[in-house]
Design a protein around this motif. Structure first.
Motif, PDB file in Angstrom:
ATOM      1  N   GLU A 127     -42.694 -57.132  34.162  1.00 24.84           N
ATOM      2  CA  GLU A 127     -41.101 -57.630  35.327  1.00 24.84           C
ATOM      3  C   GLU A 127     -40.815 -56.972  36.444  1.00 24.84           C
ATOM      4  OE1 GLU A 127     -36.330 -56.520  34.941  1.00 24.84           O
ATOM      5  OE2 GLU A 127     -38.094 -56.174  33.524  1.00 24.84           O
ATOM      6  N   GLY A 128     -41.185 -57.784  37.807  1.00 28.65           N
ATOM      7  CA  GLY A 128     -40.671 -57.209  38.661  1.00 28.65           C
ATOM      8  C   GLY A 128     -42.421 -57.037  39.378  1.00 28.65           C
ATOM      9  N   PHE A 129     -43.272 -57.394  38.793  1.00 32.26           N
ATOM     10  CA  PHE A 129     -44.973 -57.449  39.509  1.00 32.26           C
ATOM     11  C   PHE A 129     -44.718 -58.673  39.873  1.00 32.26           C
ATOM     12  CE2 PHE A 129     -49.457 -57.192  39.317  1.00 32.26           C
ATOM     13  CZ  PHE A 129     -50.089 -56.242  40.411  1.00 32.26           C
ATOM     14  N   ALA A 176     -50.512 -55.220  33.940  1.00 34.44           N
ATOM     15  CA  ALA A 176     -50.985 -56.836  34.127  1.00 34.44           C
ATOM     16  C   ALA A 176     -52.478 -57.631  33.238  1.00 34.44           C
ATOM     17  CB  ALA A 176     -50.748 -57.349  35.823  1.00 34.44           C
ATOM     18  N   ARG A 177     -52.166 -59.008  32.832  1.00 33.18           N
ATOM     19  CA  ARG A 177     -53.489 -59.044  32.442  1.00 33.18           C
ATOM     20  C   ARG A 177     -53.874 -60.045  33.595  1.00 33.18           C
ATOM     21  NH1 ARG A 177     -52.343 -64.844  28.727  1.00 33.18           N
ATOM     22  NH2 ARG A 177     -50.731 -63.514  28.774  1.00 33.18           N
ATOM     23  N   LYS A 203     -48.637 -70.618  40.879  1.00 33.49           N
ATOM     24  CA  LYS A 203     -47.154 -69.568  39.435  1.00 33.49           C
ATOM     25  C   LYS A 203     -48.741 -68.831  39.214  1.00 33.49           C
ATOM     26  CE  LYS A 203     -44.950 -72.700  36.460  1.00 33.49           C
ATOM     27  NZ  LYS A 203     -44.233 -72.692  35.589  1.00 33.49           N
ATOM     28  N   PRO A 204     -48.876 -67.632  38.468  1.00 31.52           N
ATOM     29  CA  PRO A 204     -49.680 -67.520  37.577  1.00 31.52           C
ATOM     30  C   PRO A 204     -49.969 -67.510  36.647  1.00 31.52           C
ATOM     31  CG  PRO A 204     -48.021 -65.511  38.325  1.00 31.52           C
ATOM     32  CD  PRO A 204     -47.418 -66.882  39.044  1.00 31.52           C
ATOM     33  N   ASP A 205     -48.752 -67.638  35.437  1.00 33.50           N
ATOM     34  CA  ASP A 205     -48.826 -68.653  34.604  1.00 33.50           C
ATOM     35  C   ASP A 205     -49.482 -69.269  33.957  1.00 33.50           C
ATOM     36  OD1 ASP A 205     -46.187 -66.346  34.711  1.00 33.50           O
ATOM     37  OD2 ASP A 205     -44.977 -68.693  33.570  1.00 33.50           O
ATOM     38  N   ARG A 206     -49.915 -70.284  34.393  1.00 35.51           N
ATOM     39  CA  ARG A 206     -51.021 -71.930  34.700  1.00 35.51           C
ATOM     40  C   ARG A 206     -51.928 -71.441  35.051  1.00 35.51           C
ATOM     41  NH1 ARG A 206     -51.338 -70.304  40.255  1.00 35.51           N
ATOM     42  NH2 ARG A 206     -53.472 -70.947  41.560  1.00 35.51           N
ATOM     43  N   LEU A 207     -52.363 -69.944  35.099  1.00 33.68           N
ATOM     44  CA  LEU A 207     -54.130 -69.683  34.806  1.00 33.68           C
ATOM     45  C   LEU A 207     -53.680 -69.425  33.105  1.00 33.68           C
ATOM     46  CD1 LEU A 207     -54.241 -67.571  38.286  1.00 33.68           C
ATOM     47  CD2 LEU A 207     -55.369 -69.753  37.301  1.00 33.68           C
ATOM     48  N   TRP A 208     -52.937 -69.341  32.848  1.00 36.71           N
ATOM     49  CA  TRP A 208     -52.960 -68.640  30.998  1.00 36.71           C
ATOM     50  C   TRP A 208     -52.150 -69.824  30.511  1.00 36.71           C
ATOM     51  CZ3 TRP A 208     -50.026 -64.465  33.965  1.00 36.71           C
ATOM     52  CH2 TRP A 208     -50.429 -63.931  34.641  1.00 36.71           C
ATOM     53  N   ALA A 209     -52.105 -71.252  30.668  1.00 36.76           N
ATOM     54  CA  ALA A 209     -51.486 -71.379  29.808  1.00 36.76           C
ATOM     55  C   ALA A 209     -52.517 -71.939  28.069  1.00 36.76           C
ATOM     56  CB  ALA A 209     -51.490 -73.214  30.883  1.00 36.76           C
ATOM     57  N   ASN A 210     -53.612 -72.073  28.935  1.00 35.34           N
ATOM     58  CA  ASN A 210     -54.364 -72.248  28.062  1.00 35.34           C
ATOM     59  C   ASN A 210     -55.308 -71.620  27.429  1.00 35.34           C
ATOM     60  OD1 ASN A 210     -53.931 -75.441  28.098  1.00 35.34           O
ATOM     61  ND2 ASN A 210     -54.970 -75.526  30.542  1.00 35.34           N
ATOM     62  N   ASP A 229     -56.568 -58.514  41.273  1.00 33.94           N
ATOM     63  CA  ASP A 229     -57.158 -57.674  39.441  1.00 33.94           C
ATOM     64  C   ASP A 229     -57.255 -56.395  38.756  1.00 33.94           C
ATOM     65  OD1 ASP A 229     -56.695 -59.943  37.807  1.00 33.94           O
ATOM     66  OD2 ASP A 229     -58.985 -60.510  37.462  1.00 33.94           O
ATOM     67  N   GLU A 230     -57.704 -55.188  39.785  1.00 38.01           N
ATOM     68  CA  GLU A 230     -57.809 -53.821  39.932  1.00 38.01           C
ATOM     69  C   GLU A 230     -57.019 -53.334  39.844  1.00 38.01           C
ATOM     70  OE1 GLU A 230     -61.096 -52.290  41.883  1.00 38.01           O
ATOM     71  OE2 GLU A 230     -62.243 -53.253  41.519  1.00 38.01           O
TER      72      GLU A 230
END
Length: 378
Positions: free
Chosen positions: A323-325, A213-214, A370-377, A205-206
């Motif tokens: 993009e690209g991360f 990035a989020r 995928k990381p998107d799942r963590l921000w879905a809600n 995260d750091e």
């Protein structure tokens, strides 16, 4: 001085970064950056190192099943000795844990790899257990000890053999997007690439923050382990790993001793974790409660970091807003046994935009990782 250019920069040379680097190095010009002088110092080098097809979440178990073939038959010259050494795993339960035991054995993929044994049978496998405290156990015959050092070094050697670069002992201080590339500034110089992989373990995260990035909500958690001597009348070499069904403790043979953990998960900052006296005492007490062993001396003690996101499942995929991360983080305590399949999965996404389709046979699903799942809600 001009930046040194690569196709892909991987930050973190623990098991995640090293395994992915080995998958990518034959196809792209890669750089692996590690802050420590010794790769894998914080977590990879402190793992209890068990391969089990039934340990962890559904997604973790799928990745473990998909990794088994690599462990059993690594590429020629990858390792000097077998990566797996058979050791059964026994998930023991007290009467108060009957519901948890029933819930575990009711899962189809668990049932396929375990058998129910009585308390008496459990004691026949590990004679120091207290039979009257148990209602029985699930026994996994196909589990094994993993040669973590052999696996990790095999990946690092493979990277070098394929022409990849490894830079150790240098800290990333800045990550910026410039002219379509990521510019990574370190104490050893500046590097650029269109793709940056964040495999920084407890520091992921750091690193994400440095890149703008989020956060994925990563939580580093300390886990303690101790070494104690077995009773002199017992040779534990062939004992299984004994795991409490509620994950209150585990113990396993380790070079003539017993490696014991209270399965603690103390939330902490990303750091060089050290064992604390209270956790060491809890480990010894739980061992003595479950067995006839009287711990008189702690031979060795240490702690490592296990980092989780909210659903305790690894994160592998490109950040949609950077993009690209690419995130490769949150492996928790399962990063060793899932490394071969997770590296193949991540390499497929990076090289082709799609994970290796062969992984689907084992139940490895892109949406679960995928990381998107963590921000879905959010």
């Amino acid at each position: 001085m001009a930046d040194t250019s690569y196709d892909i920069i991987i930050i973190g040379a623990g098991m995640a970064g090293a395994s992915l680097g080995a998958e990518l190095a034959a196809h792209r010009n890669i750089l692996l950056i590690e802050r420590e002088e010794q790769p894998g110092y914080h977590s990879t080098g402190r793992s209890a190192a068990l391969f089990s097809e039934i340990y962890g979440s559904k997604a973790v178990r799928a990745l473990s099943r998909a990794s088994k073939a690599f462990f059993e038959n690594p590429p020629e010259g990858f390792a000097e000795a077998p990566l797996l050494n058979p050791r059964g795993t026994m998930f023991v339960a007290t009467p108060l844990q009957a519901e948890a035991l029933d819930g575990l054995k009711a899962q189809p993929d668990v049932a396929a790899h375990t058998r129910w044994i009585s308390a008496k049978e459990a004691v026949s496998y590990c004679p120091v257990l207290k039979e009257d405290a148990l209602i029985g156990a699930l026994y996994e015959d196909g589990s094994a000890d993993i040669d973590v050092h052999g696996l990790h070094q095999g990946y690092l050697k493979d990277i070098r053999r394929k022409g990849g670069d490894i830079q150790t002992g240098t800290t990333v201080s800045e990550i910026k997007k410039q002219s379509g590339n990521w510019r990574v500034t370190t104490g050893a110089g500046c590097y650029s690439a269109p793709v940056v992989v964040n495999a920084a373990g407890a520091w992921a995260d750091e690193i994400g923050t440095l890149a703008g990035a989020r956060s994925i909500g990563l939580k580093p958690k300390r886990r303690t382990a101790i070494l104690v001597a077995p009773p002199p009348e017992h040779n534990p070499a062939n004992w299984p790993m004994v795991m409490d069904i509620g994950e209150e403790f585990y113990f396993k043979p380790d070079a003539g001793h017993l490696l014991v953990s209270p399965c603690d998960e103390t939330e902490t900052s990303a750091c060089d974790a050290q064992a604390e006296e209270l956790d060491v005492a809890i480990a010894a007490d739980r061992l003595m409660t479950a067995t006839s062993i009287n711990v008189r001396r702690i031979e060795h003690r240490w702690a490592g970091l296990r980092s989780f996101v909210a659903d305790r499942t690894p994160v592998a995929g490109f950040d949609k807003d950077a993009e690209g991360f690419f995130w490769l983080a949150g492996q928790g305590g399962y990063g060793i046994q899932t490394a071969p399949a997770l590296a193949r999965f991540a390499a497929g996404l990076i090289l082709t935009g799609e994970p290796d389709p062969a992984l689907k046979v084992f139940g490895v699903i892109e949406n679960a990782l995928k990381p998107d799942r963590l921000w879905a809600n959010v």
